[in-house]
Structure formats: structure tokens, C-alpha cells
Design a protein around this motif. Structure first.
Motif, PDB file in Angstrom:
ATOM      1  N   VAL A  37      67.691  80.303 -20.900  1.00 45.38           N
ATOM      2  CA  VAL A  37      67.404  78.996 -21.477  1.00 45.38           C
ATOM      3  C   VAL A  37      66.175  78.434 -20.772  1.00 45.38           C
ATOM      4  N   VAL A  38      65.259  77.902 -21.565  1.00 43.29           N
ATOM      5  CA  VAL A  38      64.066  77.247 -21.020  1.00 43.29           C
ATOM      6  C   VAL A  38      64.115  75.788 -21.459  1.00 43.29           C
ATOM      7  N   GLU A  39      63.957  74.890 -20.495  1.00 42.76           N
ATOM      8  CA  GLU A  39      63.904  73.461 -20.776  1.00 42.76           C
ATOM      9  C   GLU A  39      62.521  72.959 -20.401  1.00 42.76           C
ATOM     10  N   ALA A  40      61.856  72.292 -21.337  1.00 40.36           N
ATOM     11  CA  ALA A  40      60.478  71.837 -21.120  1.00 40.36           C
ATOM     12  C   ALA A  40      60.273  70.462 -21.737  1.00 40.36           C
ATOM     13  N   THR A  41      59.304  69.725 -21.207  1.00 42.11           N
ATOM     14  CA  THR A  41      58.938  68.426 -21.775  1.00 42.11           C
ATOM     15  C   THR A  41      57.578  68.468 -22.465  1.00 42.11           C
ATOM     16  N   ASP A  42      56.809  69.505 -22.254  1.00 40.33           N
ATOM     17  CA  ASP A  42      55.472  69.634 -22.835  1.00 40.33           C
ATOM     18  C   ASP A  42      55.586  69.915 -24.327  1.00 40.33           C
ATOM     19  N   GLY A  43      54.996  69.041 -25.139  1.00 38.64           N
ATOM     20  CA  GLY A  43      55.058  69.206 -26.587  1.00 38.64           C
ATOM     21  C   GLY A  43      54.460  70.509 -27.077  1.00 38.64           C
ATOM     22  N   GLY A  44      53.503  71.055 -26.323  1.00 43.47           N
ATOM     23  CA  GLY A  44      52.897  72.328 -26.701  1.00 43.47           C
ATOM     24  C   GLY A  44      53.878  73.482 -26.681  1.00 43.47           C
ATOM     25  N   SER A  45      54.973  73.313 -25.955  1.00 41.58           N
ATOM     26  CA  SER A  45      55.963  74.389 -25.878  1.00 41.58           C
ATOM     27  C   SER A  45      56.625  74.645 -27.228  1.00 41.58           C
ATOM     28  N   ARG A  46      56.592  73.652 -28.121  1.00 43.16           N
ATOM     29  CA  ARG A  46      57.214  73.826 -29.446  1.00 43.16           C
ATOM     30  C   ARG A  46      56.590  74.969 -30.224  1.00 43.16           C
ATOM     31  N   SER A  47      55.309  75.220 -30.012  1.00 40.86           N
ATOM     32  CA  SER A  47      54.671  76.368 -30.659  1.00 40.86           C
ATOM     33  C   SER A  47      54.502  77.533 -29.691  1.00 40.86           C
ATOM     34  N   ASP A  48      54.252  77.209 -28.415  1.00 40.63           N
ATOM     35  CA  ASP A  48      53.981  78.261 -27.431  1.00 40.63           C
ATOM     36  C   ASP A  48      55.176  79.174 -27.171  1.00 40.63           C
ATOM     37  N   ILE A  49      56.348  78.609 -26.969  1.00 41.25           N
ATOM     38  CA  ILE A  49      57.525  79.420 -26.621  1.00 41.25           C
ATOM     39  C   ILE A  49      57.944  80.322 -27.786  1.00 41.25           C
ATOM     40  N   PRO A  50      58.063  79.790 -29.023  1.00 42.65           N
ATOM     41  CA  PRO A  50      58.385  80.700 -30.136  1.00 42.65           C
ATOM     42  C   PRO A  50      57.346  81.807 -30.327  1.00 42.65           C
ATOM     43  N   SER A  51      56.069  81.490 -30.177  1.00 42.32           N
ATOM     44  CA  SER A  51      55.019  82.507 -30.307  1.00 42.32           C
ATOM     45  C   SER A  51      55.140  83.548 -29.206  1.00 42.32           C
ATOM     46  N   TRP A  52      55.409  83.096 -27.979  1.00 40.86           N
ATOM     47  CA  TRP A  52      55.585  84.018 -26.857  1.00 40.86           C
ATOM     48  C   TRP A  52      56.754  84.965 -27.131  1.00 40.86           C
ATOM     49  N   ALA A  53      57.875  84.417 -27.609  1.00 41.15           N
ATOM     50  CA  ALA A  53      59.057  85.246 -27.876  1.00 41.15           C
ATOM     51  C   ALA A  53      58.739  86.322 -28.912  1.00 41.15           C
ATOM     52  N   LYS A  54      58.071  85.926 -29.987  1.00 40.31           N
ATOM     53  CA  LYS A  54      57.721  86.877 -31.041  1.00 40.31           C
ATOM     54  C   LYS A  54      56.767  87.954 -30.517  1.00 40.31           C
ATOM     55  N   ASP A  55      55.757  87.529 -29.778  1.00 38.32           N
ATOM     56  CA  ASP A  55      54.739  88.458 -29.272  1.00 38.32           C
ATOM     57  C   ASP A  55      55.282  89.443 -28.238  1.00 38.32           C
ATOM     58  N   THR A  56      56.345  89.057 -27.529  1.00 42.09           N
ATOM     59  CA  THR A  56      56.872  89.898 -26.455  1.00 42.09           C
ATOM     60  C   THR A  56      58.124  90.671 -26.839  1.00 42.09           C
ATOM     61  N   GLY A  57      58.572  90.523 -28.098  1.00 47.36           N
ATOM     62  CA  GLY A  57      59.739  91.271 -28.551  1.00 47.36           C
ATOM     63  C   GLY A  57      61.067  90.701 -28.086  1.00 47.36           C
ATOM     64  N   ASN A  58      61.071  89.426 -27.708  1.00 48.54           N
ATOM     65  CA  ASN A  58      62.304  88.751 -27.338  1.00 48.54           C
ATOM     66  C   ASN A  58      62.738  87.869 -28.495  1.00 48.54           C
ATOM     67  N   GLU A  59      64.031  87.554 -28.548  1.00 42.64           N
ATOM     68  CA  GLU A  59      64.578  86.839 -29.699  1.00 42.64           C
ATOM     69  C   GLU A  59      64.830  85.374 -29.364  1.00 42.64           C
ATOM     70  N   LEU A  60      64.162  84.480 -30.100  1.00 40.94           N
ATOM     71  CA  LEU A  60      64.414  83.053 -29.962  1.00 40.94           C
ATOM     72  C   LEU A  60      65.662  82.731 -30.783  1.00 40.94           C
ATOM     73  N   LEU A  61      66.766  82.456 -30.110  1.00 39.38           N
ATOM     74  CA  LEU A  61      68.033  82.197 -30.791  1.00 39.38           C
ATOM     75  C   LEU A  61      68.144  80.759 -31.268  1.00 39.38           C
ATOM     76  N   GLU A  62      67.533  79.859 -30.515  1.00 39.88           N
ATOM     77  CA  GLU A  62      67.688  78.438 -30.811  1.00 39.88           C
ATOM     78  C   GLU A  62      66.545  77.665 -30.183  1.00 39.88           C
ATOM     79  N   ALA A  63      66.057  76.658 -30.887  1.00 42.23           N
ATOM     80  CA  ALA A  63      65.055  75.740 -30.345  1.00 42.23           C
ATOM     81  C   ALA A  63      65.485  74.336 -30.748  1.00 42.23           C
ATOM     82  N   THR A  64      65.785  73.489 -29.761  1.00 44.10           N
ATOM     83  CA  THR A  64      66.257  72.142 -30.044  1.00 44.10           C
ATOM     84  C   THR A  64      65.492  71.127 -29.210  1.00 44.10           C
TER      85      THR A  64
END
Length: 77
Positions: A37-64
Motif C-alpha cells: 500500500v502506498v499513501e501519498a498527498t501529492d496530486g501528481g501521484s494520481r497519474s504517476d503511480i498507476p503509470s508506474w504500476a503498468k510500466d513495471t508489470g505490477n497490478e494496481l488493485l485499488e486507487a482511492t
């Protein structure tokens, strides 16, 4: 949903690119199939984390968004 969390990364208060860097560092600490689980306050993470997961072959199960921060549940691929 409820997941068995194996590692939590606290990136609250960190500005880009730190949330992604901490996420990348954290994923190396767990085994394939485990949950982080990653907890962040930076608004840029809304696009950065999902893109990172896709690019690295990891599965984003949930983003809230809750209580002023963003929470990402990632399964290591």
C-alpha cells in the motif's frame, strides 16, 4: 476491499518524484504476489503511480482518495 498488506509506504508530504521513487524502492522489498500500500498527498501521484504500476508489470488493485490523501494498493507482479 480488504487485502493482506505486506508493506505500507508512507509518502505523505513528499513531492514528485518521491512517491514513485519510494514505491519503486518498496516493491523490491516484497515477493511476487504480495501486496503493498502506498499513501501519498501529492496530486501528481494520481497519474504517476498507476503509470508506474503498468510500466513495471505490477497490478494496481485499488486507487482511492480519503481524508486528504491518496491510497494505492499494488500487487507485485
Amino acid at each position: 476491499m480488504d487485502y493482506q498488506v505486506d508493506l505500507t509506504i508512507d509518502a505523505k508530504g513528499k513531492k514528485c518524484p518521491m512517491p514513485v521513487l519510494l514505491t519503486s524502492k518498496g516493491i523490491k522489498q516484497i515477493e511476487p504476489g504480495q501486496i503493498m500500500v502506498v499513501e501519498a498527498t501529492d496530486g501528481g501521484s494520481r497519474s504517476d503511480i498507476p503509470s508506474w504500476a503498468k510500466d513495471t508489470g505490477n497490478e494496481l488493485l485499488e486507487a482511492t482518495s480519503e481524508e486528504g490523501f491518496f491510497r494505492y494498493v499494488i500487487r507485485k507482479g
